[in-house]
Design an enzyme around this catalytic site. Structure first.
Site, PDB file in Angstrom:
ATOM      1  CD  GLU A  89      86.732 -55.933  39.851  1.00 46.85           C
ATOM      2  OE1 GLU A  89      87.836 -56.187  39.370  1.00 46.85           O
ATOM      3  OE2 GLU A  89      86.507 -55.849  41.074  1.00 46.85           O
ATOM      4  CG  ASP A  90      85.659 -59.734  36.680  1.00 47.85           C
ATOM      5  OD1 ASP A  90      86.099 -58.588  36.491  1.00 47.85           O
ATOM      6  OD2 ASP A  90      86.254 -60.577  37.373  1.00 47.85           O
TER       7      ASP A  90
END
Length: 739
Positions: A89-90
């Protein structure tokens, strides 16, 4: 501020070693090597990232992995997935990268934990879409949900560093879905902490008051516990079975709920704690031992027979087993006593994960109630997801409706046991047997007696469903059912008929909008839905097609639309929080908050009627589609659902330092009646406090009076002082502010 990298590295190593220490009882040979590989990968992936608090981001995945193993009891695969849960996600790594390095199972869990990007969301609520995506994994691998709960717990523990609007959004999501999920999976400690922390960020004043009073009253509770357990300890020592006794204080949120529900102060909540007796015995002797301990307790203290709860013979649907009794203790205090084995306590503390561990070891009773409970719930979730044709928000409402329910145990004509949420009807039972049985349900025989299809089932009922080909599903059936399975089946049947009528309604809307020179696009339809207070486009078209909404009403919508456009041209009416922050910074040079009392000329806002905020209340702004920004109290009854589903519409708001406006509030009064009481009440309000009375209603019955008084005030400080002065009146028992 200069970063001490050496100090941070030492702290990270300390936290990693703590993780390995907590996981040690669950690890096999070679597991430490796999965990170390994941840890080093996470450290490298997040090396340039920091949390809002300023500390290295990698502290977070290490903390999540520690919670997952220490507080839930998950093993190596879960620890690795927890360490990697934010990588995709990051950072620039992909699910394929995770699969290549750590295997398909870990990648599948990480995929389930990765949020949907805003661009790919198919509905209007990105949060509800993410909830649905996460829940899709329940039927594939429930560890996704357990790690997500661990992630949410750590976020709640470190929420202080987040901006106020983010805090409100996160705490509302927690209250809305994660705490109920933890409860349903048997994670009682985590559920309680999530609820307590949610209260901390919605009503800090009440939270701090309860914490202070719990600390203040602890010595008295300890002394009482010693007195209460003294004779029980003597008897238990003679049984020759290892045991331990501990006192468990009710959670802060539970105390708060009791105070609100019963409308009593902290001092009048009598069952603040329970005594727990936990013994160690072979599994085959657990049930007999529970009753033996019960006999010891009731030899000394008289039980309240109506409060006996036997979850040993009939475990809860989430696997919880325990014997509860409430007895009259010293000094006339009722005391709840919980009796359970070490195995039962482990399942009660760590929920589904512990249940699964014992099942794999062959140490779980194969009782149908128990197996149908947890496994049956997961099967129901799987079936619900397979039939998922609703909007994400509708899906979440249906899903949540079953999370907190108490249970009822009923039997089929052949004597098979079935467990349902409390409040279910004959119709729920019929759809649980088979969709066709539900569709043709006419009623039932309960213990031989004929009952209608909306009859509520009670514990011990034996149910025989009666069917007829003439029976036809209708909209009213949705009011009769409690389970999401029955609701989704009924909705599926109704939706086909609905679509035909909705197609006609769509044509009417299209024609009318064309006459009014309005585009038929997502924005206009959103505004129409809000104007008519309807949740989906399908429902809007259906009601217009069916004639429940006259097409001439669209003209009224257009008039309001034109008025709103006029307001938009004069004042700030943003689409979402991001837009608001950008534009308010241009108006105000000192921040991105809406300031109530100062920004009225520039921003279209109004106070919400559902919670009537007044100066001094903690508040937030909610961007509506048609009515500008509504200002709500943070503990508004509607706040949780709004923030959980529409976090992107939440904005920070505060009161201006100077406030000249008066607000109307209502106070509820209770006490013992006497001559001159009403005169004393009005004297305190009007003469002593110089507060204007707007309305008054007082009734007396059997020398007890109850009243509601409406007053105009300027601040919460005035309200607090007014309540204190009213409480000083002779005979006054309780004064509370009504939302």
């Amino acid at each position: 501020m200069k970063i001490d990298e050496a100090k941070e590295k030492r702290e990270l190593i300390r936290r990693y070693r703590n993780l390995l220490q907590k996981a040690a009882p669950l690890l096999k040979e070679g597991d430490v090597k796999i965990i170390k590989k994941a840890f080093l990968f996470a450290v490298d992936a997040h090396k340039d990232m920091r949390r809002k608090s300023g500390e290295p981001f990698v502290y977070h995945p290490v903390a999540v992995a520690t919670i997952a193993t220490e507080e839930i009891g998950l093993g190596t695969t879960s620890i690795v997935a927890a360490l990697l849960h934010d990588v995709v996600e990051d950072t620039d790594y992909t699910i394929e990268d995770i699969s290549e390095r750590f295997g398909e199972k870990v990648a599948q869990i990480v995929e389930g934990l990765t949020k949907i990007s805003e661009n790919s969301a198919r509905g209007e609520s990105i949060q509800a879409e993410n909830f649905r995506k996460m829940l899709l994994t329940i039927s594939e691998d429930i560890r996704v949900v357990l790690i997500k709960i661990s992630d949410r717990l750590h976020n709640m523990r470190t929420l202080e560093s987040m901006p106020k609007d983010k805090r409100l959004k996160i705490k509302s999501e927690t209250e809305y879905i994660y705490a109920p999920l933890a409860h349903r999976l048997g994670l009682y400690n985590i559920k309680s902490e999530l609820e307590d922390l949610s209260l901390k960020y919605s009503d800090r004043k009440t939270y701090d008051e309860i914490v202070h009073k719990l600390i203040e009253s602890e010595p008295a509770r300890v002394k009482f516990t010693q007195t209460f357990t003294e004779p029980i300890i003597r008897e238990l020592n003679g049984l020759g079975v290892p045991y331990r006794i501990k006192s468990r204080t009710k959670s802060i949120r539970s105390i708060y709920n009791k105070m609100r529900k019963q409308d009593v102060p902290f001092e009048e909540v009598f069952d603040l704690f329970a005594i727990r007796i936990i013994f160690d015995s072979p599994m085959t002797e657990e049930k007999a031992m529970c009753w033996q301990v019960y006999s010891v307790v009731t030899d000394y203290y008289r039980p309240n027979v109506s409060r006996l709860r036997d979850w040993v013979s009939m475990p809860k649907a989430n696997g919880y087993e325990s014997l509860h009794t409430t007895v009259m203790g010293p000094e006339g205090h009722w005391v709840e006593v919980q009796i359970r084995s070490e195995r039962m306590d482990d399942v009660a503390e760590k929920g589904y994960a512990a249940h699964w561990k014992y099942k794999e070891q062959g140490k779980v009773h194969q009782r149908k109630a128990h197996e149908q409970g947890i496994e049956g719930w997961i099967s129901a979730v799987r079936e619900m997801l397979e039939n998922d044709k609703e909007s994400a928000i509708e899906f979440m409402d249906d899903f949540r409706s079953n999370l907190f329910s108490k249970e009822v145990f009923v039997f089929t004509p052949k004597g098979d046991l079935k467990v349902f949420p409390k409040g279910v009807t004959v119709l729920d039972f019929a759809f649980d047997i088979h969709t066709e049985v539900g569709a043709k349900c006419l009623g039932a025989k309960i213990n031989g007696k004929l009952v209608p299809l909306n009859h509520e089932l009670k514990n011990g009922n034996q149910v025989e469903i009666l069917t007829s080909n003439k029976s036809k599903i209708n909209e009213g059936w949705l009011q009769y059912v409690k389970t999401s399975k029955a609701r989704s089946k009924i909705k599926s049947y109704l939706k086909e008929d609905k679509k035909r009528t909705a197609a006609l309604g769509r044509e009417i809307v299209q024609r009318k909008l064309k006459q009014l020179h309005l585009p038929m696009n997502d924005t206009t339809l959103k505004q129409l839905r809000e104007f008519f207070d309807i949740r989906t486009d399908l429902d809007l078209f259906f009601k217009i097609g069916e004639g429940k909404i006259d097409h001439t009403e669209i003209k009224k919508f257009n008039e309001q639309h034109n008025e709103n456009e006029k307001i938009r041209s004069e004042k700030l009416v943003p689409e979402d929080a991001k837009e608001f922050k950008k534009r308010i910074r241009k108006i105000r040079q000192d921040g991105d908050e809406l300031v109530i009392g100062e920004d009225m000329d520039n921003v279209h806002y109004s106070l919400a009627q559902c919670c009537n905020p007044i100066y001094g209340d903690d508040i937030f702004g909610f961007i509506t589609i048609n009515s500008g920004i509504k200002i709500h109290r943070t503990n508004c009854p509607n706040a949780v659902s709004m923030m959980a589903n529409y976090g992107y519409r939440i904005i920070k708001a505060r009161w201006a330092n100077q406030q000249d406006e008066e607000f109307e509030i209502k106070l509820k009064l209770e006490g013992t009646d006497r001559v001159g009481l009403v005169n004393d009440v009005t004297r305190v309000i009007s003469m002593q406090m110089k507060v204007n009375i707007r309305s008054i209603s007082i009734d007396t019955e059997s020398s007890i009076f109850k009243g509601v008084i409406g007053v105009s005030v300027m601040t919460t400080e005035v309200v607090d002082e007014l309540i204190q002065n009213l409480m000083n009146i002779e005979g006054m028992v309780r004064v509370t502010r009504i939302d």
